[in-house]
Design a protein around this motif. Sequence first.
Motif, PDB file in Angstrom:
ATOM      1  N   LEU A  78      -7.631  18.166   8.241  1.00 20.88           N
ATOM      2  CA  LEU A  78      -7.158  17.023   7.471  1.00 20.88           C
ATOM      3  C   LEU A  78      -8.293  16.410   6.667  1.00 20.88           C
ATOM      4  N   SER A  79      -7.949  15.867   5.520  1.00 23.11           N
ATOM      5  CA  SER A  79      -8.901  15.089   4.738  1.00 23.11           C
ATOM      6  C   SER A  79      -8.125  14.128   3.849  1.00 23.11           C
ATOM      7  N   LYS A  80      -8.849  13.194   3.258  1.00 20.76           N
ATOM      8  CA  LYS A  80      -8.213  12.253   2.338  1.00 20.76           C
ATOM      9  C   LYS A  80      -7.704  13.014   1.121  1.00 20.76           C
ATOM     10  N   GLY A  81      -6.513  12.652   0.679  1.00 17.05           N
ATOM     11  CA  GLY A  81      -5.920  13.285  -0.487  1.00 17.05           C
ATOM     12  C   GLY A  81      -6.368  12.622  -1.778  1.00 17.05           C
ATOM     13  N   PRO A  82      -5.961  13.177  -2.912  1.00 16.19           N
ATOM     14  CA  PRO A  82      -6.389  12.669  -4.208  1.00 16.19           C
ATOM     15  C   PRO A  82      -5.896  11.252  -4.510  1.00 16.19           C
ATOM     16  N   ASN A  83      -4.855  10.798  -3.832  1.00 12.47           N
ATOM     17  CA  ASN A  83      -4.333   9.450  -4.053  1.00 12.47           C
ATOM     18  C   ASN A  83      -4.710   8.474  -2.942  1.00 12.47           C
ATOM     19  N   PHE A  84      -5.649   8.856  -2.092  1.00 11.30           N
ATOM     20  CA  PHE A  84      -5.996   7.989  -0.964  1.00 11.30           C
ATOM     21  C   PHE A  84      -6.494   6.628  -1.435  1.00 11.30           C
ATOM     22  N   ASP A  85      -7.165   6.595  -2.576  1.00 12.37           N
ATOM     23  CA  ASP A  85      -7.663   5.319  -3.094  1.00 12.37           C
ATOM     24  C   ASP A  85      -6.535   4.339  -3.397  1.00 12.37           C
ATOM     25  N   GLU A  86      -5.331   4.850  -3.539  1.00 13.51           N
ATOM     26  CA  GLU A  86      -4.167   4.009  -3.789  1.00 13.51           C
ATOM     27  C   GLU A  86      -3.747   3.251  -2.527  1.00 13.51           C
ATOM     28  N   ILE A  87      -3.899   3.874  -1.373  1.00 14.51           N
ATOM     29  CA  ILE A  87      -3.466   3.256  -0.118  1.00 14.51           C
ATOM     30  C   ILE A  87      -4.622   2.636   0.663  1.00 14.51           C
ATOM     31  N   GLY A  88      -5.836   3.082   0.405  1.00 16.00           N
ATOM     32  CA  GLY A  88      -7.015   2.585   1.115  1.00 16.00           C
ATOM     33  C   GLY A  88      -7.157   1.068   1.117  1.00 16.00           C
ATOM     34  N   PRO A  89      -7.003   0.405  -0.037  1.00 11.75           N
ATOM     35  CA  PRO A  89      -7.146  -1.062  -0.032  1.00 11.75           C
ATOM     36  C   PRO A  89      -6.112  -1.773   0.837  1.00 11.75           C
ATOM     37  N   VAL A  90      -4.917  -1.233   0.935  1.00 13.16           N
ATOM     38  CA  VAL A  90      -3.882  -1.850   1.775  1.00 13.16           C
ATOM     39  C   VAL A  90      -4.254  -1.681   3.249  1.00 13.16           C
ATOM     40  N   LEU A  91      -4.773  -0.518   3.611  1.00 14.93           N
ATOM     41  CA  LEU A  91      -5.224  -0.297   4.987  1.00 14.93           C
ATOM     42  C   LEU A  91      -6.344  -1.272   5.339  1.00 14.93           C
ATOM     43  N   THR A  92      -7.286  -1.429   4.434  1.00 17.73           N
ATOM     44  CA  THR A  92      -8.400  -2.355   4.649  1.00 17.73           C
ATOM     45  C   THR A  92      -7.892  -3.781   4.784  1.00 17.73           C
ATOM     46  N   LEU A  93      -6.977  -4.170   3.917  1.00 19.57           N
ATOM     47  CA  LEU A  93      -6.406  -5.514   3.964  1.00 19.57           C
ATOM     48  C   LEU A  93      -5.731  -5.775   5.312  1.00 19.57           C
ATOM     49  N   LEU A  94      -4.935  -4.828   5.774  1.00 17.44           N
ATOM     50  CA  LEU A  94      -4.248  -4.989   7.059  1.00 17.44           C
ATOM     51  C   LEU A  94      -5.243  -5.073   8.221  1.00 17.44           C
ATOM     52  N   GLU A  95      -6.230  -4.216   8.215  1.00 18.52           N
ATOM     53  CA  GLU A  95      -7.224  -4.206   9.288  1.00 18.52           C
ATOM     54  C   GLU A  95      -8.062  -5.487   9.280  1.00 18.52           C
ATOM     55  N   ASP A  96      -8.504  -5.905   8.094  1.00 20.33           N
ATOM     56  CA  ASP A  96      -9.373  -7.076   7.986  1.00 20.33           C
ATOM     57  C   ASP A  96      -8.673  -8.381   8.322  1.00 20.33           C
ATOM     58  N   HIS A  97      -7.359  -8.409   8.192  1.00 21.53           N
ATOM     59  CA  HIS A  97      -6.623  -9.656   8.405  1.00 21.53           C
ATOM     60  C   HIS A  97      -5.658  -9.589   9.590  1.00 21.53           C
ATOM     61  N   ALA A  98      -5.784  -8.581  10.418  1.00 24.28           N
ATOM     62  CA  ALA A  98      -4.883  -8.436  11.566  1.00 24.28           C
ATOM     63  C   ALA A  98      -4.942  -9.653  12.489  1.00 24.28           C
ATOM     64  N   GLY A  99      -6.095 -10.261  12.626  1.00 29.59           N
ATOM     65  CA  GLY A  99      -6.257 -11.427  13.490  1.00 29.59           C
ATOM     66  C   GLY A  99      -5.560 -12.672  12.973  1.00 29.59           C
ATOM     67  N   GLU A 100      -5.147 -12.659  11.725  1.00 28.95           N
ATOM     68  CA  GLU A 100      -4.470 -13.813  11.145  1.00 28.95           C
ATOM     69  C   GLU A 100      -2.957 -13.781  11.361  1.00 28.95           C
ATOM     70  N   LEU A 101      -2.469 -12.667  11.858  1.00 32.25           N
ATOM     71  CA  LEU A 101      -1.029 -12.548  12.091  1.00 32.25           C
ATOM     72  C   LEU A 101      -0.663 -13.289  13.386  1.00 32.25           C
ATOM     73  N   PRO A 102       0.540 -13.839  13.446  1.00 29.12           N
ATOM     74  CA  PRO A 102       0.961 -14.516  14.678  1.00 29.12           C
ATOM     75  C   PRO A 102       0.915 -13.554  15.868  1.00 29.12           C
ATOM     76  N   ALA A 103       0.627 -14.088  17.040  1.00 29.29           N
ATOM     77  CA  ALA A 103       0.504 -13.255  18.242  1.00 29.29           C
ATOM     78  C   ALA A 103       1.781 -12.481  18.553  1.00 29.29           C
ATOM     79  N   ASP A 104       2.928 -13.040  18.203  1.00 29.32           N
ATOM     80  CA  ASP A 104       4.185 -12.366  18.503  1.00 29.32           C
ATOM     81  C   ASP A 104       4.732 -11.579  17.304  1.00 29.32           C
ATOM     82  N   TRP A 105       3.889 -11.366  16.298  1.00 32.51           N
ATOM     83  CA  TRP A 105       4.313 -10.609  15.127  1.00 32.51           C
ATOM     84  C   TRP A 105       4.586  -9.184  15.541  1.00 32.51           C
ATOM     85  N   PRO A 106       5.561  -8.561  14.930  1.00 32.21           N
ATOM     86  CA  PRO A 106       6.004  -7.245  15.403  1.00 32.21           C
ATOM     87  C   PRO A 106       4.867  -6.380  15.823  1.00 32.21           C
TER      88      PRO A 106
END
Length: 106
Positions: A78-106
């Motif tokens: 496996l490796s990053k595909g040619p469009n990985f840069d399209e999804i990478g920022p969303v992954l980073t955003l979710l990871e960096d802000h996971a602590g801001e989500l409510p404790a009972d968030w899905p």
Amino acid sequence: MTSSVLERPGVDRVLDALGARHRRLLLLELQAGRAEHVTDIVLRGGGQDSARPELEHNHLPRLTEAGYVEWDRETGELSKGPNFDEIGPVLTLLEDHAGELPADWP
């Protein structure tokens, strides 16, 4: 009228890719440099033998088609595909802000 980022055409593809736990795990592991082979994902996902067919017949083909993952079906590599840069920022955003989500968030 200002267009929202959520109205952009590619957002549906990004959200679809993130719509399943196995796909999110695979993408996060690739981004972190912790996945080079299908077995890396199977082991991190709980090591269930039943997970591999689902990964190989559903999730990997979807991510490959979207261009987020390059997958060699013969070797399992496996490796990053040619469009990985399209999804990478969303992954980073979710990871960096996971602590801001409510404790009972899905």
